[in-house]
Design an enzyme around this catalytic site. Structure first.
Site, PDB file in Angstrom:
ATOM      1  N   GLY A 101      -4.687  -5.003   7.418  1.00 31.35           N
ATOM      2  CA  GLY A 101      -5.728  -4.003   7.632  1.00 31.35           C
ATOM      3  C   GLY A 101      -6.694  -4.252   8.768  1.00 31.35           C
TER       4      GLY A 101
ATOM      5  CB  THR B 294       1.346   0.208   4.734  1.00 30.00           C
ATOM      6  OG1 THR B 294       1.283  -0.989   3.940  1.00 30.00           O
ATOM      7  CG2 THR B 294       2.718   0.300   5.371  1.00 30.00           C
ATOM      8  N   GLY B 295      -0.107  -2.171   6.157  1.00 25.50           N
ATOM      9  CA  GLY B 295      -0.007  -3.399   6.946  1.00 25.50           C
ATOM     10  C   GLY B 295      -1.294  -4.197   6.885  1.00 25.50           C
TER      11      GLY B 295
ATOM     12  CB  THR C  16      -0.874  -0.027   1.272  1.00 29.74           C
ATOM     13  OG1 THR C  16      -1.841  -1.042   1.109  1.00 29.74           O
ATOM     14  CG2 THR C  16      -1.556   1.294   1.548  1.00 29.74           C
TER      15      THR C  16
ATOM     16  NE  ARG D 153      -9.495  -6.614   3.502  1.00 30.44           N
ATOM     17  CZ  ARG D 153      -8.394  -5.889   3.545  1.00 30.44           C
ATOM     18  NH1 ARG D 153      -8.042  -5.140   2.519  1.00 30.44           N
ATOM     19  NH2 ARG D 153      -7.599  -5.915   4.588  1.00 30.44           N
ATOM     20  CB  VAL D 154     -13.445  -1.773   2.617  1.00 28.78           C
ATOM     21  CG1 VAL D 154     -12.700  -0.455   2.810  1.00 28.78           C
ATOM     22  CG2 VAL D 154     -14.375  -1.666   1.409  1.00 28.78           C
ATOM     23  N   GLY D 155     -10.296  -2.602   3.495  1.00 22.18           N
ATOM     24  CA  GLY D 155      -9.339  -2.630   4.603  1.00 22.18           C
ATOM     25  C   GLY D 155      -9.252  -1.282   5.308  1.00 22.18           C
ATOM     26  CG  ASP D 156      -5.536  -0.315   7.086  1.00 19.73           C
ATOM     27  OD1 ASP D 156      -5.472  -1.267   6.274  1.00 19.73           O
ATOM     28  OD2 ASP D 156      -4.600   0.475   7.283  1.00 19.73           O
TER      29      ASP D 156
HETATM   30  N1  ASP Z   1      -3.571  -2.135   4.744  1.00 22.14           N
HETATM   31  C1  ASP Z   1      -3.929  -2.668   3.459  1.00 22.14           C
HETATM   32  C2  ASP Z   1      -5.218  -3.421   3.572  1.00 22.14           C
HETATM   33  O1  ASP Z   1      -5.404  -4.148   4.525  1.00 22.14           O
HETATM   34  C3  ASP Z   1      -2.891  -3.555   2.892  1.00 22.14           C
HETATM   35  C4  ASP Z   1      -1.515  -2.963   2.834  1.00 22.14           C
HETATM   36  O2  ASP Z   1      -1.157  -2.101   3.611  1.00 22.14           O
HETATM   37  O3  ASP Z   1      -0.772  -3.356   1.947  1.00 22.14           O
HETATM   38  O4  ASP Z   1      -6.005  -3.317   2.664  1.00 22.14           O
END
Ligand code: ASP
Length: 315
Positions: free
Chosen positions: A237, A234-235, A183, A211-214
């Site tokens: 989510g 990032t990480g 990300t 699906r929606v992440g953080d």
């Molecule tokens: N945080 C992002 C998610 O969970 C993934 C990422 O940081 O690469 O969608």
């Protein structure tokens, strides 16, 4: 009062392999150059963040825009948020499939809508109505990612350890080593003392459609407020969302802690509380900043009046 501008960008936190370091470092440099040249000319923090993030969306190295991870059914689905710390205006889009640069759509939402967040077809229609071109999803899909998805699904079928982390019930101990999080995000302070933050992602590999992440959720993967700080994460989510970790961090800066101190504390809290992993860039209104990650590497860089520097160590 005139401030000395600062731009910090990240391009994901994970065990970036040696043979991909150079591409990540170059991508970070390019984003810093594009964004900082605006700040140097008196441009706003929002403009600089939008430009830096768009540059990284266009770079296939990262999990944002073209070249993103694929959903379980082989499509690219993108999420992005842009937030202006001076006004608290924000624009977010999620699950968009036909936009090359979701951060530009987020900017349009920020500037032109009374609403803050659009998803799916409605987000695409909004962007199109304001001049953005709609493309075919296949233009965002790379063969590299088709292969990566096939590999992940093969392992899934064989019952081997999951590399995808599209849910939150996986083993956090192994996640930091094998999962990849590319990300992108940026935070900026402009010459007028305004903060902004932006985050853009293709989400996690093999994620369920919808699906929606953080990353695009206010206060989770992104937040900006001149009275506290600007942050992009990032990480993995799901744990970041549960802790509303972006706002957790900016609140602490508002309470008087320094960003240098808060960023590692936030990432330590993420791990201690939920076994989560990831990274954060955090910038205060006085120009102090913190960068932290609990993954083996994070692609990031900072540009000040002294020039750009990346935080990715190439051995
Ligand atoms: N945080 C992002 C998610 O969970 C993934 C990422 O940081 O690469 O969608």
């Amino acid at each position: 009062m005139s401030h000395s501008p600062i731009l910090i960008v990240h391009g994901g936190a994970w065990a970036i392999p040696e043979d991909m370091l150079e591409a990540h470092e170059q991508g970070v440099f390019d984003a810093l150059q594009v964004g900082y040249s605006l700040l140097e000319r008196g441009g706003s923090a929002v403009d600089a963040v939008e430009a830096a993030v768009a540059q990284m969306e266009d770079d296939a190295t990262f999990d944002a825009g073209r070249g993103s991870f694929l959903t379980r059914d082989g499509r690219v689905q993108l999420d992005a948020l842009l937030m202006d710390g001076a006004t608290l205006r924000a624009g977010g889009v999620a699950c968009v499939e036909r936009l090359r640069n979701p951060i530009h759509a987020a900017r349009l939402v920020l500037d032109k809508s009374p609403h803050i967040y659009f998803v799916g077809a409605g987000a695409e229609e909004f962007a199109h109505a304001h001049g953005m071109q709609l493309i075919d999803n296949s233009e965002l899909v790379l063969d590299r990612e088709r292969m990566r998805l096939a590999e992940a699904q093969k392992k899934e079928r064989a019952g081997l350890p999951d590399l995808t982390f599209a849910g939150d019930d996986k083993s956090p101990e192994t996640a930091a080593d094998i999962d990849s999080h590319d990300t992108v995000g940026a935070v900026a302070l402009d010459s007028e003392g305004r903060l902004a933050a932006g985050t853009s992602t293709g989400g996690t590999l093999n994620k369920a459609p919808g699906r929606v992440g953080d990353s695009s959720l206010i206060g989770c993967g992104c937040y900006a407020d001149n009275s506290s700080a600007a942050v992009s994460l990032t990480g993995w989510g799901e744990p970041i969302m549960k802790l509303v970790l972006g706002k957790w961090a900016t609140d602490r800066v508002q309470q008087g802690q320094s960003p240098e101190q808060v960023a590692p504390e936030a990432i330590a809290y993420l791990h201690k509380r939920l076994g989560g992993h990831g990274g954060m860039i955090l910038l205060g209104p006085d120009g102090r900043y913190g960068v932290a990650h609990n993954t083996p590497r994070m692609a990031w860089g900072v540009c000040t009046s002294e020039g750009p520097r990346t935080g990715l160590k190439i051995p």
